[in-house]
Motif scaffolding. Sequence first.
Motif, mmCIF file in Angstrom:
data_model
loop_
_atom_site.group_PDB
_atom_site.id
_atom_site.type_symbol
_atom_site.label_atom_id
_atom_site.label_comp_id
_atom_site.label_asym_id
_atom_site.label_seq_id
_atom_site.Cartn_x
_atom_site.Cartn_y
_atom_site.Cartn_z
ATOM 1 N N PHE A 71 -53.563 -18.590 7.960
ATOM 2 C CA PHE A 71 -53.291 -18.809 9.378
ATOM 3 C C PHE A 71 -53.111 -17.479 10.091
ATOM 4 C CE2 PHE A 71 -51.985 -22.922 7.757
ATOM 5 C CZ PHE A 71 -52.232 -23.802 8.800
ATOM 6 N N THR A 72 -53.569 -17.410 11.325
ATOM 7 C CA THR A 72 -53.273 -16.276 12.185
ATOM 8 C C THR A 72 -51.837 -16.405 12.666
ATOM 9 O OG1 THR A 72 -55.566 -16.207 12.931
ATOM 10 C CG2 THR A 72 -53.941 -15.109 14.327
ATOM 11 N N LEU A 73 -51.100 -15.312 12.621
ATOM 12 C CA LEU A 73 -49.721 -15.314 13.111
ATOM 13 C C LEU A 73 -49.716 -15.040 14.610
ATOM 14 C CD1 LEU A 73 -47.936 -13.299 10.308
ATOM 15 C CD2 LEU A 73 -47.721 -15.735 10.782
ATOM 16 N N LEU A 74 -49.088 -15.921 15.364
ATOM 17 C CA LEU A 74 -48.976 -15.768 16.814
ATOM 18 C C LEU A 74 -47.540 -15.392 17.167
ATOM 19 C CD1 LEU A 74 -50.936 -18.961 17.894
ATOM 20 C CD2 LEU A 74 -51.778 -16.604 17.751
ATOM 21 N N PRO A 75 -47.343 -14.219 17.785
ATOM 22 C CA PRO A 75 -45.978 -13.818 18.133
ATOM 23 C C PRO A 75 -45.390 -14.730 19.200
ATOM 24 C CG PRO A 75 -47.574 -12.190 18.907
ATOM 25 C CD PRO A 75 -48.335 -13.239 18.176
ATOM 26 N N MET A 76 -44.099 -14.990 19.059
ATOM 27 C CA MET A 76 -43.372 -15.797 20.034
ATOM 28 C C MET A 76 -42.346 -14.912 20.707
ATOM 29 S SD MET A 76 -42.741 -19.203 17.743
ATOM 30 C CE MET A 76 -41.811 -19.980 19.046
ATOM 31 N N PHE A 77 -41.868 -15.333 21.850
ATOM 32 C CA PHE A 77 -40.785 -14.604 22.504
ATOM 33 C C PHE A 77 -39.572 -14.638 21.601
ATOM 34 C CE2 PHE A 77 -36.915 -14.643 25.058
ATOM 35 C CZ PHE A 77 -37.029 -13.399 25.647
ATOM 36 N N SER A 78 -38.966 -13.495 21.386
ATOM 37 C CA SER A 78 -37.802 -13.415 20.524
ATOM 38 C C SER A 78 -36.695 -12.658 21.237
ATOM 39 C CB SER A 78 -38.170 -12.703 19.222
ATOM 40 O OG SER A 78 -37.050 -12.578 18.400
ATOM 41 N N SER A 79 -35.520 -13.258 21.297
ATOM 42 C CA SER A 79 -34.392 -12.598 21.958
ATOM 43 C C SER A 79 -33.553 -11.802 20.964
ATOM 44 C CB SER A 79 -33.519 -13.623 22.669
ATOM 45 O OG SER A 79 -33.031 -14.567 21.740
ATOM 46 N N GLY A 80 -33.835 -11.949 19.675
ATOM 47 C CA GLY A 80 -33.068 -11.244 18.655
ATOM 48 C C GLY A 80 -33.803 -10.020 18.143
ATOM 49 N N GLN A 118 -35.195 -9.612 15.222
ATOM 50 C CA GLN A 118 -36.338 -9.943 14.381
ATOM 51 C C GLN A 118 -37.410 -10.657 15.192
ATOM 52 O OE1 GLN A 118 -37.006 -9.324 11.176
ATOM 53 N NE2 GLN A 118 -35.091 -8.307 10.723
ATOM 54 N N GLU A 119 -38.658 -10.318 14.912
ATOM 55 C CA GLU A 119 -39.782 -11.000 15.550
ATOM 56 C C GLU A 119 -39.904 -12.412 14.988
ATOM 57 O OE1 GLU A 119 -41.823 -9.781 17.985
ATOM 58 O OE2 GLU A 119 -40.513 -8.042 18.029
ATOM 59 N N GLU A 120 -40.450 -13.320 15.801
ATOM 60 C CA GLU A 120 -40.737 -14.678 15.354
ATOM 61 C C GLU A 120 -42.208 -14.963 15.595
ATOM 62 O OE1 GLU A 120 -36.547 -17.070 15.870
ATOM 63 O OE2 GLU A 120 -38.272 -17.716 17.006
ATOM 64 N N TYR A 121 -42.806 -15.698 14.667
ATOM 65 C CA TYR A 121 -44.217 -16.034 14.740
ATOM 66 C C TYR A 121 -44.401 -17.506 14.458
ATOM 67 C CZ TYR A 121 -44.785 -11.015 14.225
ATOM 68 O OH TYR A 121 -44.698 -9.655 14.404
ATOM 69 N N LYS A 122 -45.412 -18.089 15.098
ATOM 70 C CA LYS A 122 -45.838 -19.431 14.716
ATOM 71 C C LYS A 122 -47.240 -19.291 14.141
ATOM 72 C CE LYS A 122 -47.607 -20.827 19.226
ATOM 73 N NZ LYS A 122 -47.570 -21.851 20.262
ATOM 74 N N LEU A 123 -47.673 -20.311 13.433
ATOM 75 C CA LEU A 123 -48.986 -20.278 12.829
ATOM 76 C C LEU A 123 -50.014 -20.790 13.824
ATOM 77 C CD1 LEU A 123 -48.063 -21.593 9.280
ATOM 78 C CD2 LEU A 123 -48.215 -19.234 10.072
ATOM 79 N N GLY A 124 -51.104 -20.046 13.953
ATOM 80 C CA GLY A 124 -52.150 -20.394 14.918
ATOM 81 C C GLY A 124 -53.368 -20.978 14.194
ATOM 82 N N ALA A 125 -54.530 -20.462 14.557
ATOM 83 C CA ALA A 125 -55.781 -20.947 13.978
ATOM 84 C C ALA A 125 -55.808 -20.637 12.483
ATOM 85 C CB ALA A 125 -56.965 -20.270 14.663
ATOM 86 N N PHE A 126 -56.475 -21.509 11.731
ATOM 87 C CA PHE A 126 -56.549 -21.266 10.294
ATOM 88 C C PHE A 126 -57.989 -21.041 9.861
ATOM 89 C CE2 PHE A 126 -56.775 -25.837 10.795
ATOM 90 C CZ PHE A 126 -57.728 -26.246 9.868
ATOM 91 N N ASP A 127 -58.103 -20.343 8.742
ATOM 92 C CA ASP A 127 -59.392 -19.958 8.163
ATOM 93 C C ASP A 127 -59.426 -20.489 6.733
ATOM 94 O OD1 ASP A 127 -61.651 -18.688 7.210
ATOM 95 O OD2 ASP A 127 -60.852 -16.670 7.426
ATOM 96 N N LEU A 128 -60.455 -21.251 6.396
ATOM 97 C CA LEU A 128 -60.521 -21.848 5.069
ATOM 98 C C LEU A 128 -61.066 -20.906 4.015
ATOM 99 C CD1 LEU A 128 -61.720 -25.444 5.946
ATOM 100 C CD2 LEU A 128 -59.408 -24.600 5.575
ATOM 101 N N SER A 129 -61.524 -19.728 4.417
ATOM 102 C CA SER A 129 -62.060 -18.787 3.430
ATOM 103 C C SER A 129 -60.964 -17.922 2.819
ATOM 104 C CB SER A 129 -63.125 -17.894 4.077
ATOM 105 O OG SER A 129 -62.536 -17.065 5.055
ATOM 106 N N GLY A 130 -59.704 -18.196 3.119
ATOM 107 C CA GLY A 130 -58.599 -17.394 2.583
ATOM 108 C C GLY A 130 -58.458 -16.121 3.401
ATOM 109 N N GLY A 131 -58.263 -15.017 2.749
ATOM 110 C CA GLY A 131 -58.205 -13.731 3.451
ATOM 111 C C GLY A 131 -56.871 -13.390 4.032
ATOM 112 N N GLY A 132 -55.775 -13.985 3.544
ATOM 113 C CA GLY A 132 -54.455 -13.582 4.012
ATOM 114 C C GLY A 132 -54.193 -12.137 3.663
ATOM 115 N N SER A 133 -53.542 -11.373 4.542
ATOM 116 C CA SER A 133 -53.332 -9.943 4.272
ATOM 117 C C SER A 133 -52.016 -9.672 3.601
ATOM 118 C CB SER A 133 -53.406 -9.157 5.557
ATOM 119 O OG SER A 133 -52.536 -9.681 6.525
#
Length: 69
Positions: free
Chosen positions: A43-52, A54-69
């Motif tokens: 999944f692509t990580l999508l940054p969310m507004f964070s008041s703290g 630490q950054e927060e991310y939600k999962l966005g579009a996904f790729d079935l070929s793998g390739g996570g970094s």
Amino acid sequence: MRKVNWAQVGKVTEPGRYMFRFGFVIVTADDLAIWQKYPEASFTLLPMFSSGPQEEYKLGAFDLSGGGS
């Protein structure tokens, strides 16, 4: 863009907010359903507004070929 796969977030089994290397990742039931059907999907990580400090991310579009970094 940063991507993440199921193994990188510890193969979580419940929706929730999980600590990750560079912040928190929010995983939904829909995200888990995709990983259960396609365990190698990344999944692509999508940054969310964070008041703290630490950054927060939600999962966005996904790729079935793998390739996570």
